[in-house]
Design a protein around this motif. Structure first.
Motif, PDB file in Angstrom:
ATOM      1  N   PHE A 229     156.971  -3.883  98.645  1.00 47.53           N
ATOM      2  CA  PHE A 229     158.019  -3.904  99.653  1.00 47.53           C
ATOM      3  C   PHE A 229     157.603  -4.489 100.986  1.00 47.53           C
ATOM      4  CE2 PHE A 229     158.743  -0.151  96.952  1.00 47.53           C
ATOM      5  CZ  PHE A 229     159.921  -0.564  96.353  1.00 47.53           C
ATOM      6  N   SER A 230     156.378  -4.965 101.100  1.00 44.14           N
ATOM      7  CA  SER A 230     155.911  -5.288 102.437  1.00 44.14           C
ATOM      8  C   SER A 230     156.767  -6.349 103.106  1.00 44.14           C
ATOM      9  CB  SER A 230     154.454  -5.716 102.420  1.00 44.14           C
ATOM     10  OG  SER A 230     154.352  -6.976 101.850  1.00 44.14           O
ATOM     11  N   HIS A 231     157.400  -7.198 102.292  1.00 37.65           N
ATOM     12  CA  HIS A 231     158.199  -8.232 102.932  1.00 37.65           C
ATOM     13  C   HIS A 231     159.554  -7.702 103.387  1.00 37.65           C
ATOM     14  CE1 HIS A 231     155.174 -11.079 102.061  1.00 37.65           C
ATOM     15  NE2 HIS A 231     155.223 -10.813 100.782  1.00 37.65           N
ATOM     16  N   LEU A 280     169.291  12.796 108.216  1.00 39.63           N
ATOM     17  CA  LEU A 280     168.101  12.241 107.556  1.00 39.63           C
ATOM     18  C   LEU A 280     168.345  10.793 107.146  1.00 39.63           C
ATOM     19  CD1 LEU A 280     166.448  14.882 105.239  1.00 39.63           C
ATOM     20  CD2 LEU A 280     165.483  13.666 107.194  1.00 39.63           C
ATOM     21  N   GLY A 281     169.521  10.552 106.591  1.00 40.42           N
ATOM     22  CA  GLY A 281     169.857   9.202 106.146  1.00 40.42           C
ATOM     23  C   GLY A 281     169.778   8.222 107.297  1.00 40.42           C
ATOM     24  N   PHE A 282     170.345   8.620 108.419  1.00 42.92           N
ATOM     25  CA  PHE A 282     170.331   7.770 109.601  1.00 42.92           C
ATOM     26  C   PHE A 282     168.891   7.496 110.055  1.00 42.92           C
ATOM     27  CE2 PHE A 282     170.573   7.271 114.255  1.00 42.92           C
ATOM     28  CZ  PHE A 282     171.317   6.107 114.288  1.00 42.92           C
ATOM     29  N   GLN A 283     168.110   8.599 110.060  1.00 45.42           N
ATOM     30  CA  GLN A 283     166.710   8.476 110.494  1.00 45.42           C
ATOM     31  C   GLN A 283     165.921   7.538 109.595  1.00 45.42           C
ATOM     32  OE1 GLN A 283     164.565  11.625 112.301  1.00 45.42           O
ATOM     33  NE2 GLN A 283     165.879  10.589 113.741  1.00 45.42           N
ATOM     34  N   ILE A 284     166.167   7.667 108.276  1.00 40.41           N
ATOM     35  CA  ILE A 284     165.401   6.853 107.337  1.00 40.41           C
ATOM     36  C   ILE A 284     165.735   5.371 107.513  1.00 40.41           C
ATOM     37  CG2 ILE A 284     165.114   6.313 104.887  1.00 40.41           C
ATOM     38  CD1 ILE A 284     165.185   9.303 104.363  1.00 40.41           C
ATOM     39  N   ILE A 285     167.009   5.102 107.783  1.00 40.78           N
ATOM     40  CA  ILE A 285     167.381   3.696 107.997  1.00 40.78           C
ATOM     41  C   ILE A 285     166.697   3.147 109.256  1.00 40.78           C
ATOM     42  CG2 ILE A 285     169.281   2.104 108.494  1.00 40.78           C
ATOM     43  CD1 ILE A 285     171.032   3.820 106.708  1.00 40.78           C
ATOM     44  N   THR A 286     166.698   3.942 110.307  1.00 45.95           N
ATOM     45  CA  THR A 286     166.021   3.461 111.528  1.00 45.95           C
ATOM     46  C   THR A 286     164.528   3.286 111.289  1.00 45.95           C
ATOM     47  OG1 THR A 286     166.694   5.675 112.244  1.00 45.95           O
ATOM     48  CG2 THR A 286     167.121   3.872 113.760  1.00 45.95           C
ATOM     49  N   LEU A 287     163.956   4.203 110.476  1.00 45.09           N
ATOM     50  CA  LEU A 287     162.547   4.074 110.131  1.00 45.09           C
ATOM     51  C   LEU A 287     162.296   2.755 109.407  1.00 45.09           C
ATOM     52  CD1 LEU A 287     160.123   6.086 110.370  1.00 45.09           C
ATOM     53  CD2 LEU A 287     160.425   6.496 107.937  1.00 45.09           C
ATOM     54  N   GLY A 288     163.232   2.414 108.515  1.00 50.56           N
ATOM     55  CA  GLY A 288     163.132   1.155 107.781  1.00 50.56           C
ATOM     56  C   GLY A 288     163.152  -0.037 108.719  1.00 50.56           C
ATOM     57  N   LEU A 289     164.012   0.046 109.724  1.00 57.74           N
ATOM     58  CA  LEU A 289     164.081  -1.052 110.690  1.00 57.74           C
ATOM     59  C   LEU A 289     162.776  -1.173 111.463  1.00 57.74           C
ATOM     60  CD1 LEU A 289     167.715  -0.620 112.022  1.00 57.74           C
ATOM     61  CD2 LEU A 289     166.774  -2.585 110.783  1.00 57.74           C
ATOM     62  N   LEU A 290     162.240  -0.018 111.834  1.00 57.05           N
ATOM     63  CA  LEU A 290     160.953  -0.028 112.540  1.00 57.05           C
ATOM     64  C   LEU A 290     159.877  -0.657 111.669  1.00 57.05           C
ATOM     65  CD1 LEU A 290     160.539   3.364 114.413  1.00 57.05           C
ATOM     66  CD2 LEU A 290     160.465   1.064 115.356  1.00 57.05           C
ATOM     67  N   ALA A 291     159.840  -0.225 110.385  1.00 55.14           N
ATOM     68  CA  ALA A 291     158.851  -0.763 109.455  1.00 55.14           C
ATOM     69  C   ALA A 291     159.023  -2.267 109.328  1.00 55.14           C
ATOM     70  CB  ALA A 291     158.988  -0.093 108.094  1.00 55.14           C
ATOM     71  N   MET A 293     160.118  -4.295 111.584  1.00 53.92           N
ATOM     72  CA  MET A 293     159.551  -4.944 112.767  1.00 53.92           C
ATOM     73  C   MET A 293     158.030  -4.970 112.703  1.00 53.92           C
ATOM     74  SD  MET A 293     162.004  -3.428 115.709  1.00 53.92           S
ATOM     75  CE  MET A 293     160.812  -3.621 117.015  1.00 53.92           C
ATOM     76  N   LEU A 294     157.471  -3.808 112.264  1.00 57.40           N
ATOM     77  CA  LEU A 294     156.011  -3.730 112.148  1.00 57.40           C
ATOM     78  C   LEU A 294     155.483  -4.770 111.185  1.00 57.40           C
ATOM     79  CD1 LEU A 294     155.111   0.044 112.133  1.00 57.40           C
ATOM     80  CD2 LEU A 294     154.500  -1.702 113.785  1.00 57.40           C
ATOM     81  N   THR A 295     156.213  -4.973 110.088  1.00 59.94           N
ATOM     82  CA  THR A 295     155.796  -5.957 109.095  1.00 59.94           C
ATOM     83  C   THR A 295     155.677  -7.339 109.729  1.00 59.94           C
ATOM     84  OG1 THR A 295     157.109  -4.715 107.550  1.00 59.94           O
ATOM     85  CG2 THR A 295     156.308  -6.832 106.814  1.00 59.94           C
ATOM     86  N   ARG A 296     156.665  -7.649 110.564  1.00 55.58           N
ATOM     87  CA  ARG A 296     156.612  -8.953 111.234  1.00 55.58           C
ATOM     88  C   ARG A 296     155.358  -9.043 112.093  1.00 55.58           C
ATOM     89  NH1 ARG A 296     162.564 -10.132 111.188  1.00 55.58           N
ATOM     90  NH2 ARG A 296     162.673  -9.814 108.961  1.00 55.58           N
ATOM     91  N   VAL A 297     155.139  -7.986 112.900  1.00 60.31           N
ATOM     92  CA  VAL A 297     153.972  -7.971 113.772  1.00 60.31           C
ATOM     93  C   VAL A 297     152.707  -8.104 112.943  1.00 60.31           C
ATOM     94  CG1 VAL A 297     152.671  -6.612 115.440  1.00 60.31           C
ATOM     95  CG2 VAL A 297     155.151  -6.539 115.453  1.00 60.31           C
ATOM     96  N   GLY A 301     149.965 -10.940 113.088  1.00 56.54           N
ATOM     97  CA  GLY A 301     148.655 -10.552 113.608  1.00 56.54           C
ATOM     98  C   GLY A 301     147.570 -10.591 112.553  1.00 56.54           C
ATOM     99  N   LEU A 302     147.856 -11.213 111.414  1.00 55.39           N
ATOM    100  CA  LEU A 302     146.909 -11.173 110.302  1.00 55.39           C
ATOM    101  C   LEU A 302     145.523 -11.696 110.648  1.00 55.39           C
ATOM    102  CD1 LEU A 302     148.532 -12.078 106.904  1.00 55.39           C
ATOM    103  CD2 LEU A 302     147.398  -9.996 107.611  1.00 55.39           C
ATOM    104  N   ASN A 303     145.443 -12.493 111.667  1.00 58.84           N
ATOM    105  CA  ASN A 303     144.136 -13.070 111.952  1.00 58.84           C
ATOM    106  C   ASN A 303     143.194 -12.151 112.702  1.00 58.84           C
ATOM    107  OD1 ASN A 303     144.420 -15.445 110.604  1.00 58.84           O
ATOM    108  ND2 ASN A 303     145.629 -16.350 112.262  1.00 58.84           N
ATOM    109  N   LYS A 304     143.681 -10.965 113.035  1.00 60.16           N
ATOM    110  CA  LYS A 304     142.797 -10.033 113.738  1.00 60.16           C
ATOM    111  C   LYS A 304     141.897  -9.322 112.736  1.00 60.16           C
ATOM    112  CE  LYS A 304     145.978  -9.092 117.466  1.00 60.16           C
ATOM    113  NZ  LYS A 304     147.328  -9.207 116.874  1.00 60.16           N
TER     114      LYS A 304
END
Ligand code: UDP
Ligand code: MG
Length: 324
Positions: A229-231, A280-291, A293-297, A301-304
């Protein structure tokens, strides 16, 4: 082996002062007359014994020795990763510094690489370790094979061979080195497993105990996540969240209908349930959005790197490919 190909050997070293000299002699004997262009990269992973001095002695005698000296102990995965980063050979072989892997297997690995495999995994068919290592490892291998769908008998064997382009795309940390074959499956590679010799540890101590089992399992969870799921993390978090929110919506409708049309009290466990799943459903969706964004970062940042190098020796020499 094809004489024009160059070879890098990558060896993580953490307090192995008695082993490194013997190991290097063994490697030289195997490679002599067989591989013309090679480098042996030792990564001193913050050893507190005289490993670095022994390695420097080796380098004084033999210029094929290259040393990466870490500022502190960053772990076996980081050490291997640093070797991958700086190595220059067409083929790359990793092995332990503790003499448990047998350099005599190097030619078999090179042969398979020459046949066209991208990764050659060692399989310690007759493993010389204590039962406290062999038993968790048996179940561990089954579990990892099942979860990652990359079936191997022995995920823990460091003796492996790679094509250069494979190692250049990998970044390792934690206990990730054992999942290299699974991670690499993402980029679509041909891999094979061959039985290799395994020997008892004669000098020094094993750096791992039972505590490793937990770290290995945690890393497995993150590998599974990475592989599947990382993408699009929102796809798992999102579907779960949507499911919960729609359940909450339906039970909410039902409880409202009962209150206004049938005159029943809404103050029931079902109300608590409704509120719970909606939130919970709402929270999980927001968590997904955060994840997401993190995936993009993360991808940007893969070169670090996780590790820091104090100094290196030998890498200023000519490229091994230019040697005659
Ligand atoms: N190692 C390392 N950094 C660490 C732990 C281990 O570079 O933090 C090296 C160690 O010197 C050895 C290899 O990784 O060359 C495997 O370690 P060990 O033999 O202790 O593992 P085991 O064979 O017991 O699983
Ligand atoms: Mg060992």
């Amino acid at each position: 082996m094809n004489k024009s190909r160059s070879l890098s050997i990558v060896i993580p070293v953490y307090n192995e002062e008695e082993n490194v000299t013997i190991l290097f002699d063994e490697i030289k004997k195997v490679l002599e007359g067989f591989v013309k262009k090679y480098e042996v990269i030792f990564i001193n992973d913050g050893s507190t014994d005289n490993s670095l001095e022994r390695l420097m002695d080796l380098r004084k005698k033999d210029k094929s020795v290259r040393i990466i000296n870490f500022r502190k102990n960053f772990g076996q995965s980081s050490a291997i990763s640093a070797g991958f980063e700086l190595c220059t050979g067409d083929y790359v072989i990793t092995l332990d510094a503790d003499l448990q892997n047998d350099p005599a297997n190097i030619p078999d690995i090179l042969e398979k690489l020459n046949e066209g495999f991208d990764i050659v995994n060692g399989w310690r068919k007759k493993r010389k370790d204590s039962l406290t290592k062999k038993i968790p490892s048996y179940f561990g291998n089954k579990l990892v094979s099942f979860i990652t769908k990359v079936k191997l008998h022995d995920y823990g064997c460091t003796l492996r061979g790679f094509k250069k382009d494979v190692v250049k795309t990998l970044k390792l940390y934690g206990e990730m080195h054992r999942y290299i074959p699974a991670i690499a499956s993402r980029i679509g590679i041909r891999s094979i497993e061959i039985p290799v010799n395994h020997r008892e540890r004669r000098f020094g101590k094993s750096k791992y105990g039972l505590g490793r089992t937990f770290r290995v399992i945690l890393d497995l969870i993150s590998i599974k996540y990475l592989l599947s799921f990382s993408h699009r993390p929102l796809q798992i978090f999102g579907s779960l969240g949507m499911l919960m929110m729609s359940t909450g919506f339906l039970t909410g409708l039902y409880i409202t209908y009962e209150k206004y049309f049938l005159g029943k009290s809404a103050d029931r466990p079902l109300l608590t349930f409704t509120v719970l799943v909606l939130f919970l459903g709402f929270q999980i969706i927001t968590l997904g959005l955060l994840a997401e964004m993190l995936t993009r970062v993360y991808h940007e940042g893969l070169n670090k790197n996780v590790y820091t190098i104090r100094e290196t020796y030998g890498f200023e020499d000519e490229n091994i490919d230019d040697r005659t």
